[in-house]
Enzyme design. Structure first.
Site, mmCIF file in Angstrom:
data_model
loop_
_atom_site.group_PDB
_atom_site.id
_atom_site.type_symbol
_atom_site.label_atom_id
_atom_site.label_comp_id
_atom_site.label_asym_id
_atom_site.label_seq_id
_atom_site.Cartn_x
_atom_site.Cartn_y
_atom_site.Cartn_z
ATOM 1 N N LYS A 1 20.177 27.442 71.828
ATOM 2 C CA LYS A 1 19.377 28.543 72.382
ATOM 3 C C LYS A 1 20.157 30.136 73.120
ATOM 4 C CE LYS A 1 15.945 27.758 69.677
ATOM 5 N NZ LYS A 1 16.130 26.404 69.793
HETATM 6 C C1 LIG Z 1 15.834 25.387 68.721
HETATM 7 C C2 LIG Z 1 16.228 24.060 68.214
HETATM 8 C C3 LIG Z 1 16.772 23.051 67.163
HETATM 9 C C4 LIG Z 1 15.781 23.899 65.594
HETATM 10 O O1 LIG Z 1 16.455 25.242 65.761
HETATM 11 P P1 LIG Z 1 15.425 26.218 64.719
HETATM 12 O O2 LIG Z 1 16.585 27.814 64.359
HETATM 13 O O3 LIG Z 1 14.025 26.425 65.515
HETATM 14 O O4 LIG Z 1 15.188 25.623 63.129
HETATM 15 C C5 LIG Z 1 16.958 22.136 66.785
HETATM 16 N N1 LIG Z 1 17.759 21.799 67.930
HETATM 17 C C6 LIG Z 1 17.616 21.730 69.676
HETATM 18 C C7 LIG Z 1 17.984 21.643 70.231
HETATM 19 C C8 LIG Z 1 17.515 23.694 69.870
HETATM 20 O O5 LIG Z 1 16.575 24.036 70.787
#
Ligand SMILES: *Cc1c(COP(=O)(O)O)cnc(C)c1O
Length: 498
Positions: free
Chosen positions: A113
């Site tokens: 993120k």
């Molecule tokens: C948010 C997240 C996901 C999922 O990603 P999306 O974009 O919501 O599909 C997978 N792994 C981790 C560690 C995340 O923080």
């Protein structure tokens, strides 16, 4: 270039307005009004560029009302060595000739993120200035664990903004919780919700859509925006790392000229994999997009059958950031796959809201399954995958990435496709220390240990370094203790803002 709503009932807006608004007024999501394409020679020319320059180039194709200087300042402010622990920012680690991991977790909060949320505040504040906005921006966030902390880090003490993060009280890992409840900053609020991520996300979407709340905000000189992947400004920086990974593999000779690659993406809200879809659409040589789910396998069923049905048991898993039954960004894909048919998308989204399910027509289903393939990994498969990847390659992965790796193995077995594959590595294994330590060191070794003792044990057992963002949490005071029912989320927001 303008952005239009997937539901077709809001007027098209500029990129900066789309980023400022976060979600379209009709409840839809903003998408670029035309297909953006990069010529092959342009992609080749990106080879010589560093991560920041690659990202600025990709951004410039979508954010057409930002000038070059603004984009350069934004990427430099986000992707630098004060924020990221490695100079490559998003390195690709090759564990064999045809298997690679794209590590997206070297930012301050140890999950992917950060790739978007370190740059979003720069883009958003420029968008605010460009659109002549004078209101204070209130960022409302629903998090399955990682977005919350990354958004808090990105927006803390950014003047002209406030940020309110809601997380499911029982739905995040202990490390994720500690990261959020100890957050410092004068403009930050963190609230636990009694419920799961879907409750939390639905609550936030309802607040966005509530005219009376918006009017109250307006009276106080404020307006909402979103740092969730419903905001185009969250998605577009993610397109860049797919280009970067491809170019890195080309450079080290792991891909021949024009040779395509498969991306495997551990998926929850469908944001990350959707960014890969847009990269492919721009002309990046990508063969298949492999959507990896955990036991909450609503997307696997959808990709296989064309029926999306959230009426099913919700499981808490060792990959909590993927514990999601309503994947918001699928709406954008459906819009693109139906030839931009907002009326059809709108009808499916109403059916989802009212009955928890919808079924797409055979043509749309066929379009989706030509590009995407999906399977899921259960808890035992996930844990086994962490163990075997460590044993076979001395490479440590977190449970989300392990879901991706397990699904890649299933894909290869099912299809025989040996296209070189990149598993998108979404979090540092230290961030999910409990699960990873249990697999690697055994249950007796990990029992009764604190989070920080587990980090030490994991570091000692693997020779890897504990990321500073996690080590630094030890001893930090808890600053946020509020817990609410989902029905109280709206009131909590009004109380904070009054
Ligand atoms: C948010 C997240 C996901 C999922 O990603 P999306 O974009 O919501 O599909 C997978 N792994 C981790 C560690 C995340 O923080």
């Amino acid at each position: 270039m303008l952005y239009e709503s997937t539901r077709g009932r809001s007027r098209p807006v500029s990129a900066s307005e789309a980023i400022k608004l976060g979600i379209a007024p009709d409840g839809g999501l903003f998408v670029p009004e035309r297909v953006v394409v990069s010529a092959p020679d342009e992609i080749e020319r990106m080879s010589q560029l560093d991560y920041r320059q690659r990202a600025a180039l990709v951004l410039s194709r979508f954010l057409t009302d930002f000038d070059q200087a603004e984009l350069i300042q934004s990427v430099n402010g986000a992707y630098n060595q004060d924020k990221f622990t490695v100079p490559e920012i998003a390195p690709v680690r090759s564990v064999s000739g045809d298997m690679h991991f794209l590590e997206l977790w070297h930012g301050p909060t140890c999950a992917f993120k950060d790739m978007a949320l370190q740059i979003l505040p720069h883009l958003l504040m420029r968008a605010v200035a460009k659109t002549g906005e004078t209101a204070e921006i209130v960022i409302l966030v629903a998090t399955s664990g990682d977005t919350g902390k990354a958004a808090l880090e990105g927006f803390r003490d950014v003047s002209g903004t406030r940020i309110i993060v809601f997380f499911p009280a029982e739905g995040v890992s202990e490390m994720q919780r500690l990261q959020m409840v100890t957050q410092e900053g004068g403009n930050v609020h963190v609230i636990a919700v009694r419920g799961n991520f879907d409750d939390t996300q639905s609550g936030v979407k309802a607040i966005f859509a509530d005219p009376s709340v918006n009017a109250a905000l307006h009276r106080h000189g404020r307006r909402f925006s979103s740092a969730n992947s419903i905001n185009w400004g969250r998605l577009v920086p993610q397109v860049a790392y797919y280009f970067s990974a491809y170019l890195d593999l080309r450079e080290r000779g792991a891909l021949g000229p024009g040779q395509a690659v498969n991306f495997v993406v551990p998926t929850g809200n469908f944001g990350n994999i959707l960014a890969a879809f847009y990269a492919r659409r721009m002309g990046l040589p990508v063969n298949r997009l492999i959507c990896a789910a955990n036991r909450n396998n609503v997307l696997t069923d959808f990709i296989r059958t064309g029926t999306y049905d959230r009426n099913r048991t919700f499981y808490r898993t060792v990959s909590p950031s993927m514990d999601i039954l309503i994947s918001s960004n699928l709406e954008r894909l459906l819009f693109e796959m139906t030839g931009r048919d907002a009326a059809r998308v709108d009808a499916w989204m109403s059916a989802l809201r009212e009955n928890g399910r919808y079924q797409v027509d055979p043509a749309t289903r066929e379009q989706v399954s030509r590009l995407f393939w999906s399977d899921f990994a259960d808890e035992e498969e996930t844990m086994d995958e962490i163990r075997s990847t460590w044993q076979d390659h001395r490479y440590l992965i977190d449970p989300h990435t392990a879901v991706g790796k397990a699904v890649l193995d299933k894909y290869k077995a099912a299809t025989g496709d040996n296209t070189p594959a990149v598993v998108v590595s979404t979090a540092s294994p230290f961030k999910f220390n409990q699960a990873v330590a249990r697999v690697l060191l055994g249950a007796p070794e990990t029992k009764n240990k604190t989070e920080f003792e587990l980090l030490e044990a994991l570091a000692a057992g693997t020779g890897l370094e504990i990321p500073p963002g996690l080590r630094g949490l030890d001893g930090k005071p808890v600053r946020h203790r509020m817990v609410v029912d989902k029905e109280q989320m709206q009131q909590a927001v009004l109380d904070i803002l009054s």
